[in-house]
Structure formats: C-alpha cells, structure tokens
Design an enzyme around this catalytic site. Sequence first.
Site, PDB file in Angstrom:
ATOM      1  CG  HIS A  75      20.537   5.761   7.694  1.00 29.36           C
ATOM      2  ND1 HIS A  75      19.642   5.108   8.519  1.00 29.36           N
ATOM      3  CD2 HIS A  75      21.684   5.874   8.421  1.00 29.36           C
ATOM      4  CE1 HIS A  75      20.220   4.865   9.692  1.00 29.36           C
ATOM      5  NE2 HIS A  75      21.465   5.311   9.653  1.00 29.36           N
ATOM      6  CG  ASP A  78      22.962   8.450  11.098  1.00 28.18           C
ATOM      7  OD1 ASP A  78      22.816   8.907   9.938  1.00 28.18           O
ATOM      8  OD2 ASP A  78      22.055   7.857  11.702  1.00 28.18           O
ATOM      9  CD  GLU A  79      22.670   4.171  13.241  1.00 24.02           C
ATOM     10  OE1 GLU A  79      22.479   3.558  14.312  1.00 24.02           O
ATOM     11  OE2 GLU A  79      21.732   4.567  12.511  1.00 24.02           O
ATOM     12  CB  ALA A  80      28.107   5.403   6.772  1.00 27.62           C
ATOM     13  CG  HIS A  81      27.494   0.498  10.690  1.00 29.79           C
ATOM     14  ND1 HIS A  81      28.335   1.378  11.353  1.00 29.79           N
ATOM     15  CD2 HIS A  81      26.350   0.467  11.427  1.00 29.79           C
ATOM     16  CE1 HIS A  81      27.717   1.840  12.437  1.00 29.79           C
ATOM     17  NE2 HIS A  81      26.513   1.319  12.492  1.00 29.79           N
TER      18      HIS A  81
END
Length: 510
Positions: free
Chosen positions: A259, A322-325
């Site tokens: 992000h 979060d969501e550190a893909h």
Amino acid sequence: MRTRLAAILACALTLSLVSAASAQAAAAPPAVALGSVIPAPVEVRAHGSAFRLTARTVIEAPQSARAVADRLAEAVHTATGHRPAIVRHAPAHAPAITLAAGRTAPEGYRLSVSRSGITIRSGGNAGLFNGVQTLRQLLPLRAPFTVAGGEIADQPRFAYRGAFLDLARHFHTPAEVKRYIDEISQFKVNYLHLHLSDDQGWRIQIDSWPRLTSVGGASGTGVDGVGGGFLTKADYRELVRYAAARYVTIVPEIDMPGHVNAAQVAYPELTCDGVAPPPRTDTAVGYSSLCIGQETTYRFVEDVIRELAALTPGPFLHIGGDEAHATSEADYIAFQQRVIPLVAKYGKQAYGWNEITKAPASHTAVAQNWSSSTTNPTLAAAVAAGTKVIMSPANLTYLDMKYDPSTRLGLSWAGYIEVRTAYDWDPGTHVTGVPESAVLGVEAPLWSETLRSIEDIEFMAFPRLAAIAELGWSPSRDWESFRTRLGAYGPRWTARGVGFYPSPQIDWTS
Ligand code: ACM
C-alpha cells in the site's frame, strides 16, 4: 352499608386521580427510561422522583473537572437552549448537576438522579465524561427536560473501543473528522484510527520527506482522482487536541510494506529499481512493496515513525502490514522484525493488521484482526506468545460494506452487513484461541473507496457504529433491547442532521 359507600367513593376518587395523572402524562412527553441508553449501561435501578432541568439548574464541579463541565454545559445548551453556569459550590437548594470524585473502575461512573439534582461520580475525568454522554441521552429532545429518577452504575467491558476513517482513498477534512469525533464519542468510543497513507495518496506532513504530501497529497490523488488533500502537522495536532477533549485518542496509521504506491511516486528511491511507478487512482490492492533489502527503506521508515510518534500522545502507532502480496513471505517477516522494534524505540506500541503476527517480533505488538474467519492459527499462536488483539472482522465490523445489495455506497467483498449482523457476535469468543483476556477491544473500520462527503460517512457509519460501540462497552448483548433503544435514538441523529441508514430491522421512532 356505609362502608360499601365509602369504598365506592374512594374508588371513584382514585379513578379521577388516575385519569388526571394520565391526562398530564399525555400533555408532557414521559422522561426517557433510565435504561434507554446506547451502549447499554451495566446496572440500572429506576426509583424515586425525576429531576427537572430548568434555567435555574447549575453545574457544580471541582476545578480538576472543569473541562468535562464545559462539555456538559455545551451539551445542555445544545439540548435545551439554556447554558448552565459552572460553579465550584452550588448555592443551597439550587438544582444542580454535580460532577464529583468517586471510586469506580477506569472510565466507569455512577449517575444518580433525584428530585433535587443529578450527581455523576467517577475516579477520573474520562469516567465523568462517559457519565455526561449517558446523561445527554437521558435528556428528552423537547421540553420539559425531565430526567427519570434512579441510579446507573457503569463501566466498559473493553478498554479499546475504536472507530476508523480512511483519509487516503479520499481525503476527509479536519472539520469532517471533528464532526465524526463528536458523533462517535457520544457512544463512548475512545479511539479513532486514521489511515493516513495508501497506494492512492499520502495524507500527513512529514518534514524529512516533503514530497510525500506535496506530490502524494496533491489534488488529483485519491480514488478516481477526486480525493486530494493532506493534514499539516498543525492540523493533526489540532485534531489530537480536539479528540482528547472528548476522551478520544487518535491512532495514526502508515501502511507498509504494501500500500505504498503514493510514497514511491513521490520518492522513486523507495522502489528496488529506482523508477517511479505511475500514480494510481483505481481501487486495486496488493501490487506495491517497499524494497525490503535496501537501507533507504529503513531510513524512510524510521523518519516517518519518529515524526509520527512525536505527534502522538497516545500509546499506539499503527504500521499497517495488510495485503502485502507483492512482498515475499521471507521479506515480509524480515521487514517486520526491523520495523516493530523501531516503533518501540520511539516510545510507542506497534499495532498492525493481523498479518504482522507472521513475524515473531509481533509478540510485543497489537494485532488488528480484520479476517472474516473464526480460525487463524498464526494469530492464535501469536496470542499464546503475548500478542494482544483488536477485533475488526471484515464481515461484521467493516462499515464500508453495503447494508444490502441496494445500498448506493460501499463495497460487498466481505458480505452485506445489516444492523443485526454488526451487533450479534461476541468479540471475546469470536476467534478460536483468542480468549477475552487477549482482546483489548473492538474497532469498526470505514474505508473510503466509495465515500466522498461527511454525509456518505455518516450514512455508512450509523447506525452500525452504535452496535459495535455496544459490543465494546456493555457486558452482555440483547438484540431486542438494542433494537428498541436504537429505534428511540433515531430522532436524536435526525435532530443533529445526521443522515443515518433507516434500517428496516428497526422500528424507528419519528
Ligand atoms: C484491510 O481491509 N485490508 C485491512
């Protein structure tokens, strides 16, 4: 015979008294029932005579509670049109609302109402403030301003009762944030988490990296390119002060290592190849990552944490996670192992989305559980090692989820959340292996991909925020009781111009 006649006369007299009383009751609205408060108080005993608040009523408070007395005077003025004088000692026989010291749990209070006055006692000003919020709900919306007699003894179930605003996807102005603080604090919500950075924008001034805001907060940033703006440090300090005066602590969040597109647009050296990515105004997630192996990354992260910690009187600094893909698992853990201790270096407790529990250093941190699952072995293992948890399951607490398929605003990836869905769950038993003793509290996130204005915020937040606030405060839950109290609360929102969602699950009083 005489006895029977006397009995008949006595009966007739009683009937005429009863009908006089009911005629009077029809003329004046009845006092609000003492227990008709959100969140539901721990103990309510209705008894004795009511108190009538009039232009003669004064507020008696010690100097140490002067700021709470000011809030009370302001609330009474808004509710009744009369601003009571604040005095150290009320004259004998003067009708008074008294704020006084008393032994209570932290943030707890006792409120007693009798014909001669109202007294709120607490061991601290936060508790007095909470008692004032209860009293506000006990004041009728219209004259006569009669408060039912009796006593309330109250204290919170959880120490952390949070709301959340996303300023990154769309910037919300300080005036809008203040209005939200005014509303949430009426439900005894005591933390406001601000999401200050994301792929689409950066919203807080950082002196050592000025392009974060001059580029990342410029007009044209935000979802659809219509959510630009940022908080200067002066704006932020003013918000912290305003919130603190309402016993709300602001929690700042910088989301990383994912992000971060807006930061990388402003500073290409935060990417591994040194090339600035294009600005993003769409709502995709999971594509950006800080460069984990590069020292510039940690210079940046430490500068941001240092400057944010200096702006933050509260205990927590949220580091996202979060969501550190686009970050490998090994890199993610390496990053958190360095960054979590950096937060402690600047005197704050690290707080992050539940993914941070993959890193052993998270044992000293607070994890915000946003997963909709009731099992999460990684979180449970972290809890066994000491991690504390804030409950924000997306399918129950995300205020940006639509109420139902017809809701004009919001998203639906975690499901539809009607009022009863938001209310009917238990934060203390919700996730296997996360006992109540590990739960600091609850928080209701409100992401802003689809939200522009304060009207949008209020429509999505209310009434569901009231449900989450009750889960955070009250010792038990009772849907029928809550829906009755909520239905009675609706006119209060309407009177303040809050355009709440008129859920069909509730019988709204008009
Ligand atoms: C989240 O909703 N990505 C925390």
